[in-house]
Design a protein around this motif. Structure first.
Motif: not given
Length: 469
Positions: A276, A332-333, A336, A459, A462, A466
């Protein structure tokens, strides 16, 4: 609500911690201000001394040398201690900056940019690596945000310094103006950083061979980008990526590692984090061409073009502050959704930048170009601090120093490779032939649309990052 295990801003910024924070942040600030000065004045430089076909090389060589500096920084810290290592890096940076200021030709300028990059890479890596040396773990996240936010400071200073001197026809003075900033940093480091910080009884060894090969893989792509034949372009990309794969395989079983164990598979936590970081860094290298496109396609002055380009880093800083101190679930959100925002913003620029008609109405240009420029940076900033701190925690025991230094090495490698690929894409799209307005429009569309794929892939990859929560 702030996590009880996360230190406060007041704890980080008061007393001795505050002075140390200023020293570490200053290392990034000097490097970042220089980046924006060079980006802003480069259209004026090539107009004065020529070398349009080497436009991307100014960034490529600077960042390739920064790779060498960042990867060698742990050894330098181990040998000299953090204070003297910092001061040595500043001296190298000042020498390179002086060469740039006196350059009579593009060849001389590229030499100066290379030396600058070596010193800048040392400064950048030391600033990030020193966070875990001088602060308690509960302050790492805040300190990383502060250090990273210096790119935001650079968005104010860099375009102003570069733009003013470029508009008055004195671009060389923009380089000279960096030297007092570097001098102030040297004074701060000398007074606030302990001489023995970061030293150890066990000698640190740097993987010099692999670092050199990594830099060579970027130069292969850069050399291939000079050709107008697509076959040579493809051959350069294949050769560069093949060399990178071979370096990774050799590093897995090496006693002196470039990256920590578990870095080479996107299915692992550490591999996903690094993937990432790499892809997001590639996406933002589009900014090296934005000032040129704004000046040629939209008829903006060097100062305005510099500030508009800096909106990417301003967005990065804004996103970093928004994401700082968030709960693992929210982080985590953001990890992403942030790359998706960058992807969409780059794709929007690919559509809007070639439209010279937007410049006929200043208000329309503000509405339709500034928003995606900010969006590219915000997308990165929303996940960047969490990616970095999770690398610290995911690092195998005993490899924490390698893991932290590898962040900068990887980021710079991605930027160098991104710059080389950007040169290839723009040249293939007509940047130099036919050049002019038509070439700039074609290159702008191709560059942004192709590079939008990088954060989009981040994304997708990821999942492991996460899981690090």
């Amino acid at each position: 609500m702030r996590d009880k295990h996360t230190g406060s801003w007041s704890e980080l910024l008061r007393g001795r911690n505050g002075l140390r924070s200023l020293a570490l942040a200053g290392g990034v600030a000097v490097h970042a201000v220089n980046v924006y000065i060079a980006t802003t004045i480069l259209p004026s430089v090539v107009s004065d001394i020529g070398g349009l076909e080497y436009y991307a090389w100014n960034t490529t060589l600077f960042v390739v040398a920064s790779i060498l500096g960042s990867a060698l920084s742990p050894k330098l810290i181990d040998r000299l201690g953090l204070r003297h290592a910092f001061l040595s890096a500043i001296v190298v940076f000042i020498l390179g900056t002086s060469v740039c200021a006196m350059s009579p030709s593009m060849l001389a300028l590229l030499l100066g940019r290379t030396v600058q990059g070596l010193g800048g890479g040392l400064l950048l890596s030391m600033s990030y690596s020193a966070v875990r040396m001088v602060f308690d773990e509960r302050l790492w996240s805040r300190a990383m945000v502060l250090v990273s936010s210096m790119w935001g400071v650079a968005t104010l200073m860099g375009p102003a310094i570069g733009g003013i001197f470029a508009q008055t026809g004195h671009w060389r003075l923009a380089f000279w103006a960096i030297l007092p900033i570097a001098g102030l940093l040297a004074l701060l480091v000398h007074t606030q950083i302990q001489p023995s910080a970061g030293s150890s009884t066990k000698r640190v060894q740097a993987p010099a061979g692999k670092i050199t090969l990594l830099a060579s893989s970027v130069l292969l792509v850069s050399l291939a980008s000079l050709s107008q034949h697509w076959a040579w372009n493809v051959a350069g990309i294949v050769a560069g990526l093949l060399m990178t794969v071979l370096i990774g395989r050799a590093d897995r079983h090496a006693s002196i590692r470039l990256f920590p164990t578990g870095s080479y598979s996107p299915r692992t936590v550490l591999g996903s984090l690094y993937a990432c970081i790499c892809l997001l860094s590639i996406g933002v290298t589009t900014e090296i061409y934005i000032p040129y496109f704004l000046q040629v396609v939209h008829d903006k002055s060097p100062l305005v073009a510099g500030y508009w380009t800096a909106l990417m880093s301003a967005g990065w800083t804004l996103g970093s502050f928004i994401s700082s101190g968030r709960s693992p679930a929210i982080a985590n959100r953001l990890i992403q959704t942030g790359p998706l925002l960058s992807c969409i913003s780059l794709a929007s620029l690919g559509v809007l930048l070639p439209l010279s008609g937007l410049s006929q109405d200043g208000s329309q240009t503000v509405n339709w170009l500034m928003i995606p420029l900010v969006g590219v940076g915000v997308g990165v900033g929303l996940c960047w601090p969490n990616l970095l701190t999770r690398v610290f925690k995911a690092a195998p025991k005993g490899q924490e120093n390698i893991a932290s230094a590898a962040i900068t090495t990887l980021q710079l490698y991605a930027m160098a490779m991104g710059a080389a690929l950007a040169g290839m894409v723009t040249n293939a799209a007509g940047f130099t032939q036919p050049g002019g307005m038509q070439g700039a429009q074609q290159a702008a569309a191709a560059l942004c649309l192709v590079f939008a794929c990088a954060p989009g892939l981040a994304a997708f990859l990821s999942a492991g990052a996460r899981r690090a929560a």
